[in-house]
Write a protein that holds these residues in place. Structure first.
Motif, mmCIF file in Angstrom:
data_model
loop_
_atom_site.group_PDB
_atom_site.id
_atom_site.type_symbol
_atom_site.label_atom_id
_atom_site.label_comp_id
_atom_site.label_asym_id
_atom_site.label_seq_id
_atom_site.Cartn_x
_atom_site.Cartn_y
_atom_site.Cartn_z
ATOM 1 N N ALA A 97 -0.203 4.185 14.549
ATOM 2 C CA ALA A 97 0.200 3.010 15.321
ATOM 3 C C ALA A 97 0.357 1.802 14.410
ATOM 4 O O ALA A 97 1.116 0.893 14.690
ATOM 5 C CB ALA A 97 -0.845 2.729 16.396
ATOM 6 N N TRP A 98 -0.351 1.816 13.280
ATOM 7 C CA TRP A 98 -0.343 0.653 12.383
ATOM 8 C C TRP A 98 0.912 0.555 11.542
ATOM 9 O O TRP A 98 1.192 -0.456 10.945
ATOM 10 C CB TRP A 98 -1.567 0.690 11.467
ATOM 11 C CG TRP A 98 -1.750 2.000 10.753
ATOM 12 C CD1 TRP A 98 -2.471 3.076 11.181
ATOM 13 C CD2 TRP A 98 -1.194 2.371 9.493
ATOM 14 N NE1 TRP A 98 -2.394 4.093 10.271
ATOM 15 C CE2 TRP A 98 -1.624 3.699 9.216
ATOM 16 C CE3 TRP A 98 -0.384 1.719 8.557
ATOM 17 C CZ2 TRP A 98 -1.275 4.369 8.056
ATOM 18 C CZ3 TRP A 98 -0.033 2.399 7.404
ATOM 19 C CH2 TRP A 98 -0.479 3.703 7.178
ATOM 20 N N ARG A 99 1.663 1.644 11.472
ATOM 21 C CA ARG A 99 2.854 1.615 10.632
ATOM 22 C C ARG A 99 3.894 0.657 11.171
ATOM 23 O O ARG A 99 4.111 0.596 12.360
ATOM 24 C CB ARG A 99 3.478 3.008 10.567
ATOM 25 C CG ARG A 99 2.907 3.768 9.436
ATOM 26 C CD ARG A 99 3.546 5.120 9.331
ATOM 27 N NE ARG A 99 2.984 5.717 8.151
ATOM 28 C CZ ARG A 99 3.448 5.515 6.936
ATOM 29 N NH1 ARG A 99 4.509 4.768 6.742
ATOM 30 N NH2 ARG A 99 2.856 6.038 5.903
ATOM 31 N N PRO A 100 4.559 -0.083 10.265
ATOM 32 C CA PRO A 100 5.618 -0.963 10.746
ATOM 33 C C PRO A 100 6.701 -0.151 11.446
ATOM 34 O O PRO A 100 7.073 0.911 10.987
ATOM 35 C CB PRO A 100 6.157 -1.612 9.467
ATOM 36 C CG PRO A 100 5.626 -0.796 8.353
ATOM 37 C CD PRO A 100 4.385 -0.114 8.836
ATOM 38 N N SER A 141 0.843 -1.178 0.000
ATOM 39 C CA SER A 141 0.000 0.000 0.000
ATOM 40 C C SER A 141 0.885 1.237 0.000
ATOM 41 O O SER A 141 2.081 1.162 0.227
ATOM 42 C CB SER A 141 -0.855 -0.015 1.253
ATOM 43 O OG SER A 141 -0.029 -0.070 2.371
ATOM 44 N N GLN A 142 0.279 2.348 -0.286
ATOM 45 C CA GLN A 142 0.943 3.625 -0.070
ATOM 46 C C GLN A 142 2.186 3.845 -0.912
ATOM 47 O O GLN A 142 3.271 4.008 -0.389
ATOM 48 C CB GLN A 142 1.375 3.746 1.407
ATOM 49 C CG GLN A 142 0.260 3.583 2.355
ATOM 50 C CD GLN A 142 -0.665 4.759 2.345
ATOM 51 O OE1 GLN A 142 -0.983 5.241 3.317
ATOM 52 N NE2 GLN A 142 -1.133 5.250 1.270
#
Ligand SMILES: Nc1ncnc2c1ncn2[C@@H]1O[C@H](COP(=O)(O)OP(=O)(O)OP(=O)(O)O)[C@@H](O)[C@H]1O
Ligand SMILES: [Mg+2]
Lengths: 310, 267
Positions: free
Chosen positions: A304-307, A2-3
């Motif tokens: 918070a979801w970012r690795p 994604s992204q």
């Protein structure tokens, strides 16, 4: 994945100083190992702060040292064949001179009025730019027709250094806070608007397919894919906007103002009070750092979801 | 008593307008196919023969050019809650937890709510992700992400499950585990399933029928019924009957690949 915007946004946003500082090189790890793993990891946890503090302190010590040298031997110090002549106090005041100037600034009470005025200009201009920039950016990113309609104006204004509009703003709004609010607002809004637009347009094709496959409407697609996907872009825009906003306040006040930290610096500069100019500089830098720090907190909450690196 | 026909494709053709040349590209042409209720059908074929295209059309993501594509007696026109796709890429929403992702389809279909949370929890267990309900996708391995992808499709309780090479990106071990898991889950739900793969062994192992597509434009070249008992386990892959099925299908695909190669040489 994604992204993936034009250029990789993951690296663009995550790569900041703290990320680089957080991973010790193998050599450091080896050096720390024999002293006991527990102690090594305790040190390593605070390593970024420790090293950063030490270098900053060192910087000020050397700076102050130059000041001391000036007091001791104003004619300079022979270093072998070279003669080191410390710059005059007017040219480069020492940290303690600046602290003294700052103290005087606090004691005569002017500081509160200046900070209040500059803070007001900054806060109103920046918050308005953030709100309008995000809303407009979302709309412009989502509705192609609106984008076609507004693109010429956005491009024109973005290409113009907005600070050159200051003379106009002073004619329109006077030399009070209003003209500065306007220049802060215009300075900050485009970074926010353009990044938000890019974020909305940067739809992950795979996720769009998922949404469509589950029968998502356009609005659901916007709410569940486009909007969350644009959050990192929006935060980047907000961060860039801080710099533009601070520039707007200071330059605006340098040009024409009755109060404000920038105005104080302009007067101090014109009367050769360089310590006072430096005091103002640190005040401005402090405001910028505070805003950036607050924004980083916000980023951590929203992402918070970012690795995590490492 | 005859079993109801679930999906019927009659002379289906699908075209793409290519942006680069402005010319049309016929991806599939004349697909005839009937899939019964509860059947597990695998589709194999040379790369680029239009398998994904066909599956996307069944899902309603792209329109067909001519022919008819009928699900439960109704022509397919758009995506619907009676179908769900398991994508080749996990395609999870990175800002949603495992539970949030599993709930996604239900939310899009306005079927969220308390009941759906229970469904999600049950499915997360079913695909073997107990304890990961609140994890972010970035904290999961590729195999685990693919399980979420599967659970997300199952959550909407579709009539027809569409799977586009869901295990292609996994390593051999994980892949076999996932095959077994899929069979277990499918055994528990008995949904009609259309499964695309490049892996002939996988196609035979999972399916009641294996369909071989011709090279582009894709069309049904071979339709093999796999008469192997269920439940199946991995030892089956070593048995002579199994290998015989594999060989038949392999020959058929090889023929297609050779045919296109010789055609390319002539041109
Ligand atoms: N969006 C598109 N626009 C134009 N042509 C396309 C598009 N998508 C696919 N095609 C073409 O259609 C043909 C079939 O593609 P498709 O993806 O369905 O093949 P496939 O059988 O799934 O291949 P693979 O096994 O490699 O996944 C290919 O020749 C491809 O180039
Ligand atoms: Mg494909």
């Amino acid at each position: 994945m994604s992204q993936q915007p034009p250029g990789n946004i993951d690296s663009g946003v995550v790569l900041d100083g703290s990320y680089l500082a957080a991973s010790p090189t193998p050599a450091e790890a080896v050096a720390l190992a024999p002293r006991g793993a527990a102690r090594a990891s305790a040190i390593r946890g605070h390593e970024p702060v420790i090293i950063g503090t030490v270098t900053v302190l060192l910087f000020f010590v050397v700076w102050q040292g130059i000041g001391l040298l000036r007091d001791r031997s104003p004619d300079g110090l022979a270093l072998g064949p070279f003669l080191f002549v410390p710059p005059s106090q007017l040219f480069l005041p020492a940290p303690l001179d600046i602290a003294k100037a700052f103290q005087a600034y606090v004691q005569d009470g002017r500081i509160w009025k200046d900070v209040a005025v500059s803070g007001q200009e900054l806060a109103i201009g920046y918050v308005a730019a953030a709100i309008l920039g995000i809303i407009l950016g979302l709309l412009v990113g989502w509705y192609a027709r609106l984008r076609y309609a507004l693109d010429p104006f956005i491009t024109f204004l973005y290409a113009t250094p907005r600070i050159v509009l200051l003379p106009l703003f002073i004619i329109w709004f006077g030399i009070g806070v209003e003209s500065k609010i306007a220049v802060v607002f215009l300075g900050a809004i485009f970074a926010i608007l353009i990044n938000t637009t890019a974020g909305v347009r940067n739809l992950d094709a795979n996720l769009v397919k998922v949404a469509r496959s589950f029968g998502a409407s356009d609005f659901q697609l916007f709410r569940t894919i486009a909007l969350p996907g644009s959050v990192p872009f929006i935060l980047t825009g907000l961060r860039l906007g801080i710099g533009h906003a601070l520039t707007g306040v200071v330059v605006g006040e340098l040009v024409a103002a009755q109060f404000g930290v920038g105005q104080m610096m302009a007067v101090a500069g014109a009367t050769f009070q360089s310590s006072k100019v430096f005091a103002g500089l640190f005040l401005i830098a402090g405001a910028g750092m505070l805003m950036t720090f607050t924004l980083q907190r916000l980023e951590q909450r929203f992402q918070a979801w970012r690795p995590k690196p490492n | 008593m005859s079993v109801a026909v679930k999906l019927e494709a009659r002379r289906v053709a699908i075209k793409y307008r290519r942006q680069s040349t402005g010319l049309d590209l016929v991806a599939v042409d004349g697909v005839d196919l009937r899939i019964d209720d509860g059947e597990f059908v695998s589709i194999v074929g040379p790369s680029g023969c239009g398998k994904t295209t066909f599956l996307n059309a069944v899902d309603g993501l792209i329109a067909i050019e001519s022919g008819a594509l009928v699900l439960d007696g109704r022509e397919i026109a758009a995506p619907g809650p009676d179908r769900a796709m398991v994508f080749q890429q996990p395609s999870l929403l990175p800002w949603r937890t495992v539970t949030g992702n599993v709930l996604y389809g239900l939310e899009m279909q306005h079927r969220g709510g308390e009941e759906s949370r229970k469904t999600a929890a049950r499915l997360i267990d079913l695909v073997g992700l107990e304890g990961f309900a609140d994890s972010w996708p970035s904290e999961l391995s590729g195999g685990m992400q693919q399980r979420v992808n599967l659970a997300r499709a199952l959550a909407t309780d579709p009539e027809l499950l569409l799977l586009d090479e869901p295990f292609a990106a996994l390593d051999a071990q994980t892949r076999e585990t996932m095959q077994q898991e899929l069979l277990r889950i499918w055994g528990a739900t008995r949904k009609t399933a259309l499964f695309i793969t490049h892996d002939i062994t996988e196609a035979v192992y999972l399916a009641d029928r294996v369909i071989v597509f011709t090279a582009r434009p894709g069309r049904v070249k071979l339709d093999v019924r796999i008469d192997l008992p269920r439940p199946r386990d991995l030892r089956l892959k070593r048995e002579a009957r199994f290998i015989e099925y594999e060989r038949t299908i392999w020959e058929s695909i090889r023929e297609e690949v050779l045919r296109t190669e010789s055609r390319a040489q002539v041109a």
